[in-house]
Design an enzyme around this catalytic site. Structure first.
Site, PDB file in Angstrom:
ATOM      1  N   GLU A 177      -5.491  -2.964   2.032  1.00  0.00           N
ATOM      2  CA  GLU A 177      -5.883  -4.210   2.702  1.00  0.00           C
ATOM      3  C   GLU A 177      -6.112  -3.979   4.190  1.00  0.00           C
ATOM      4  OE1 GLU A 177      -3.378  -4.836   5.001  1.00  0.00           O
ATOM      5  OE2 GLU A 177      -2.251  -3.264   3.976  1.00  0.00           O
ATOM      6  N   GLU A 321      -3.570  -0.356   4.378  1.00  0.00           N
ATOM      7  CA  GLU A 321      -4.868   0.217   3.997  1.00  0.00           C
ATOM      8  C   GLU A 321      -4.858   0.875   2.622  1.00  0.00           C
ATOM      9  OE1 GLU A 321      -6.233   3.036   6.877  1.00  0.00           O
ATOM     10  OE2 GLU A 321      -6.038   1.664   8.572  1.00  0.00           O
TER      11      GLU A 321
END
Length: 354
Positions: A177, A321
Site C-alpha cells: 500500500e 509497500e
C-alpha cells in the site's frame, strides 16, 4: 444490484482449504532425511501452502505484489510527518521501479501492480491502474471516511484485481500500500474491531511523527470513533466510517485471492488491518493468510494475535509497500524446494520416519 449486495454474494463462495493435501504434505515431510519437524517454520509454510493450493507438493511460480494507493482526509488533523502530495510522487516512483518494494521484488522475481483506488492525484500516472473510487477519503474526525457503498465498491476493486492476477497465473499475492496518513485509519480499525482502547498502545508513530503529533493522532482517532460510532460487529460499517480506500482495496485482494486458492502475504500493520476487515467479513479467508513479519507499529501484534497467525520474520520494519511480504517470498521457495528435492530415508535404503 448495490455494491454491498454484490460483495455479500461473492464472499460466501470462498472455498475451504484442502486438509487432505495438507496432511499428505505432513507425511511427505516425515519421509525426508532429517529429524521430524527440524526445519521448523519452513515445514509450517509448505503444509499451509499444500492446504491452500490443494497440492501435496506445492510450487511457487509467479509472484505478485499489489500496491493499493489512496489518500486520507484525516491528514488534515496533522497526523503525518509527510505532506499528502507524497502519495502521488510515490506512485510515479513505483512505476519507475525506484521504490524499496521494486528493488526487493526484482530480487525475488515478483511482479508489482500499482492501483490508484483513492488518491487525490488530479491525473493518474501512466501505467498505474486507475480504479479510483473517489479522490481520497473524508476526514473521519468530522464524519464518515466514506459511504458504505464506496467501501464495498473499493473491496470489489480489490477482488477483481486479485482475480485478474489469478488469470495470469499468480501463485502468491503480497499486500502492499501507499497512502500518507494510513496508519491512522489502521489504528482506528484495530481499536474498534478488536474492542481495544487506544490507550493500550495501539497508536504508533507511522512515518516518524514526534511526541506532539502522536498525541494529536491519538486524539483524532478517538474523536473519529466518538463522532462516527462504528458498529464493531459490522466490519463494512467500521471500514466505511474510519477506514481507507486502499485498506478496503487490500481487503478485497485478500478475499479475491482466497476465491482463487492463492495464498495472501500480509505485510505490516496496514495490510494486516485490511486482512482483519476481510476476516470479519468472511472468516474462511484466515487459513489463506501468511504473516510475513512483525512491524514495529504496535497495533500489528494485536491484529496477528486476533487472527491466530504468527509472523515469521522480525526485522524492525515499518515501511509498508509490501516490502516485508516480498522478503518472505524466498522462504516460501525454500519450503517448497525442500519438499520437492530432498532425499527420503527410503532413498538411502532406510525405513521412513513415522
Amino acid at each position: 444490484m448495490s455494491f454491498s449486495d454484490k460483495l455479500s454474494g461473492v464472499i460466501h463462495t470462498i472455498p475451504a482449504i484442502d486438509m487432505v493435501a495438507a496432511e499428505q504434505a505432513k507425511k511427505e515431510l516425515k519421509r525426508l532425511t532429517k529429524p521430524v519437524g527440524s526445519l521448523g517454520v519452513l515445514e509450517d509454510i509448505v503444509v499451509q501452502l499444500a492446504g491452500i493450493t490443494g497440492q501435496a507438493k506445492p510450487r511457487i511460480g509467479r509472484k505478485d505484489v499489489v500496491v493499493m494507493c489512496g489518500d486520507h482526509g484525516i491528514v488534515d488533523e496533522g497526523v503525518s510527518a509527510f505532506p499528502q502530495e507524497v502519495t502521488q510522487l510515490m506512485m510515479v516512483n513505483f512505476i519507475n521501479a525506484g521504490a524499496a518494494v521494486n528493488v526487493l521484488a526484482r530480487q525475488v522475481g515478483a511482479e508489482v501492480t500499482v492501483v490508484d483506488i483513492g488518491s487525490k492525484a488530479p491525473e493518474v500516472p501512466e501505467n498505474v491502474i486507475n480504479k479510483k473510487v473517489k479522490a481520497g477519503t473524508n476526514n473521519f474526525a468530522k464524519g464518515p471516511a466514506m459511504s458504505r457503498e464506496e467501501a464495498a465498491q473499493a473491496i470489489l476493486v480489490g477482488i477483481e484485481t486479485a482475480q485478474e492476477l489469478a488469470k495470469k497465473g499468480s501463485n502468491v499475492i503480497a499486500l502492499g500500500e501507499m497512502g500518507i496518513g494510513n496508519t491512522t485509519p489502521s489504528a482506528a480499525l484495530t481499536s474498534v474491531l478488536l474492542g481495544r482502547p487506544l490507550e493500550e498502545g495501539l497508536v504508533g508513530r507511522g512515518s516518524g511523527i514526534n511526541d506532539k503529533s502522536l498525541l494529536i493522532k491519538r486524539e483524532a482517532i478517538q474523536r473519529g470513533i466518538e463522532v462516527n460510532k462504528p458498529q464493531a460487529d459490522d466490519a463494512l460499517d467500521v471500514l466505511a466510517k474510519v477506514g481507507g480506500l486502499e485498506i478496503a482495496g487490500m481487503a478485497g485482494v485478500t478475499l479475491g485471492a482466497a476465491l482463487s486458492r492463492i495464498p495472501v502475504l500480509l505485510d505490516g500493520v496496514i495490510a494486516s488491518a485490511a486482512a482483519l476487515v476481510a476476516a470479519r467479513l468472511q472468516p474462511a479467508i484466515i487459513p489463506y493468510l501468511m504473516a510475513t513479519h512483525l512491524s514495529v507499529e504496535p497495533a500489528h501484534q494485536y491484529i496477528l494475535e486476533d487472527l491466530g497467525i504468527r509472523p515469521s520474520l522480525h526485522l524492525n520494519m515499518r515501511l509498508g509497500e509490501g516490502t516485508g511480504a516480498t522478503l518472505f517470498m524466498p522462504m516460501m521457495d525454500s519450503a517448497c524446494r525442500v519438499l520437492q528435492e530432498m532425499a527420503t530415508f527410503s532413498d538411502l535404503g532406510l525405513p521412513d520416519s513415522e
